[in-house]
Write a protein that holds these residues in place. Structure first.
Motif, short mmCIF file in Angstrom:
data_model
loop_
_atom_site.label_atom_id
_atom_site.label_comp_id
_atom_site.label_asym_id
_atom_site.label_seq_id
_atom_site.Cartn_x
_atom_site.Cartn_y
_atom_site.Cartn_z
N ASP A 1 0.83 -1.21 0.00
CA ASP A 1 0.00 0.00 0.00
C ASP A 1 0.87 1.26 0.00
N LEU A 2 1.89 1.28 0.85
CA LEU A 2 2.77 2.44 0.95
C LEU A 2 3.49 2.70 -0.38
N MET A 3 4.04 1.65 -0.98
CA MET A 3 4.77 1.80 -2.24
C MET A 3 3.83 2.23 -3.36
N ALA A 4 2.61 1.70 -3.35
CA ALA A 4 1.65 2.07 -4.39
C ALA A 4 1.30 3.55 -4.31
N VAL A 5 1.14 4.05 -3.08
CA VAL A 5 0.82 5.47 -2.89
C VAL A 5 1.97 6.33 -3.42
N ALA A 6 3.20 5.97 -3.04
CA ALA A 6 4.37 6.75 -3.46
C ALA A 6 4.54 6.70 -4.97
N ARG A 7 4.40 5.49 -5.53
CA ARG A 7 4.58 5.32 -6.97
C ARG A 7 3.54 6.11 -7.76
N GLN A 8 2.29 6.04 -7.32
CA GLN A 8 1.20 6.74 -8.02
C GLN A 8 1.36 8.24 -7.93
N ALA A 9 1.63 8.75 -6.73
CA ALA A 9 1.74 10.20 -6.54
C ALA A 9 2.91 10.78 -7.33
N ALA A 10 4.07 10.12 -7.24
CA ALA A 10 5.25 10.61 -7.95
C ALA A 10 5.07 10.49 -9.46
N GLY B 1 10.66 22.29 -7.25
CA GLY B 1 9.57 23.25 -7.18
C GLY B 1 8.57 22.98 -6.06
N GLU B 2 7.68 23.95 -5.87
CA GLU B 2 6.68 23.87 -4.81
C GLU B 2 5.66 22.76 -5.07
N ASP B 3 5.31 22.53 -6.34
CA ASP B 3 4.35 21.48 -6.66
C ASP B 3 4.85 20.13 -6.19
N ALA B 4 6.14 19.87 -6.38
CA ALA B 4 6.72 18.60 -5.94
C ALA B 4 6.68 18.49 -4.42
N THR B 5 6.94 19.59 -3.75
CA THR B 5 6.91 19.60 -2.28
C THR B 5 5.53 19.20 -1.76
N VAL B 6 4.49 19.75 -2.36
CA VAL B 6 3.12 19.45 -1.94
C VAL B 6 2.83 17.96 -2.13
N VAL B 7 3.25 17.41 -3.28
CA VAL B 7 3.00 15.99 -3.57
C VAL B 7 3.71 15.11 -2.55
N VAL C 1 2.69 12.27 0.48
CA VAL C 1 3.19 10.89 0.59
C VAL C 1 3.77 10.65 1.97
N VAL C 2 4.55 11.60 2.47
CA VAL C 2 5.16 11.46 3.80
C VAL C 2 4.06 11.39 4.87
N ALA C 3 3.03 12.20 4.73
CA ALA C 3 1.93 12.18 5.69
C ALA C 3 1.27 10.81 5.72
N LEU D 1 2.54 4.20 9.58
CA LEU D 1 3.61 3.64 10.40
C LEU D 1 3.57 4.14 11.84
N GLY D 2 2.71 5.14 12.10
CA GLY D 2 2.63 5.67 13.45
C GLY D 2 3.87 6.43 13.85
N ARG D 3 4.45 7.14 12.90
CA ARG D 3 5.67 7.91 13.16
C ARG D 3 5.43 9.37 12.81
N PRO D 4 6.10 10.29 13.45
CA PRO D 4 5.92 11.70 13.11
C PRO D 4 6.62 12.04 11.78
N ASP D 5 6.11 13.06 11.11
CA ASP D 5 6.76 13.57 9.90
C ASP D 5 8.01 14.32 10.35
N SER D 6 9.14 13.67 10.21
CA SER D 6 10.39 14.24 10.69
C SER D 6 11.49 14.06 9.65
N ARG D 7 12.61 14.71 9.91
CA ARG D 7 13.76 14.52 9.03
C ARG D 7 14.21 13.07 9.03
#
Length: 323
Positions: A217-226, A238-244, A248-250, A256-262
């Protein structure tokens, strides 16, 4: 000579046409240019029709028409149209050979190849269409034999079958040489086989310790969005890529129950890198060049694009100027 017909000696024909006396004598001896008559001393003389015949012979020879064909044209058993069509085809073939030779020489000049590389490159570029196809088929068959889970990879290879045209550009020829080098390299074959072996379970391999269904599921989301963003031409800077990618990170963070962090972003970037082989990507880019296919961004591997965005400093991470 009766004075009513203009007759020419071999020397006169040579002066009028610029054809050497030796050549005219050869044409005459071979029957292509029979003399109109001979003088009492045995010298050959030619009338105006023979002069025209000689000029016709010269034009055809200049066009590289062989003597046997010229004889048939002059004898009426072969039309000029037929011989012109045949020699046009032959000339086209010669032009293609010369262009390929030119491309090889240019490639050698840029590459600064050793004698061994020059010999190898000559063999690669001199292969017939059938020999090139056998080389590619052998590469695909070897991949099939190395792994039993290469179905989709083999299908992709058969679809993206490199087909070098008869009159390749410099870029196409250079790409074909590099492709052939990859296909005959056992290390690359092993890398391709390893990638194919991991193709089916790649999601859980890339995201170790995560259940297969969740990883998929995670890989499918990343693959589709990118993929959608790349298809739209989104610049990873660019900013559009940042939003996308933020989206995905969210999704990763929530699942995974982890915070959006570096730390999470770096972990994601390292895992995406683990699932991407740049040399395999290079192979397909070379195929596109050989086949003169338009590169569609959405068909490129998504990992390099998303990794670049993930590793960009976020606004709150940029160093603040000192007061």
């Amino acid at each position: 000579m009766n004075g009513t017909t203009s007759l020419h000696s071999i020397g006169s024909l040579s002066t009028r046409t610029g054809v050497p006396v030796r050549t005219i004598r050869f044409y005459s001896d071979s029957g292509l240019l029979p003399p109109t008559q001979r003088t009492s001393a045995g010298y050959r003389c030619y009338d105006d029709a023979a002069l025209l015949r000689l000029r016709t012979i010269c034009v055809l020879r200049e066009l590289d028409v062989d003597l046997a064909s010229i004889r048939r044209v002059l004898g009426g058993s072969l039309s000029v149209t037929e011989v012109a069509a045949a020699h046009a085809d032959a000339t086209e073939l010669q032009i293609r050979v010369l262009r390929r030779r030119q491309s090889v020489l240019r490639h050698l000049a840029r590459r600064g190849s050793s004698p061994e590389e020059i010999s190898f490159m000559h063999r690669l570029t001199s292969l017939t269409t059938g020999e090139r196809h056998r080389l590619i088929t052998d590469f695909i068959d070897d991949l099939t034999a190395r792994t039993s889970t290469a179905g989709s990879e083999v299908a992709a290879l058969r679809t993206a079958f490199p087909d070098l045209p008869d009159d390749p550009s410099d870029a196409q020829l250079a790409a074909w040489v590099e492709l052939a080098e990859l296909m005959t390299d056992d290390d690359f074959r092993a890398r391709m086989a390893r990638g194919a072996s991991a193709a089916a379970p790649a999601d859980e391999d890339v995201l170790p310790g995560i259940p297969a269904e969740t990883a998929a599921d995670l890989m499918a989301v990343a693959r589709q969005a990118a993929g959608v963003a790349m298809e739209a031409g989104a610049d990873p800077e660019g900013e559009d890529a940042t939003v996308v990618v933020d989206g995905v990170v969210a999704h990763f963070a929530a699942v995974l129950g982890r915070p959006d962090s570096r730390e999470l972003r770096e972990w994601m970037a390292s895992r995406f890198e683990a699932g991407h082989d740049p040399l395999v990507e290079r192979y397909f880019r070379l195929v596109w060049t050989v086949n003169d296919w338009h590169v569609v961004p959405g068909h490129l591997p998504f990992q390099p694009w998303i990794v670049k965005v993930l590793r960009r400093p976020r606004p709150n991470e940029r160093a603040r100027p000192r007061k």
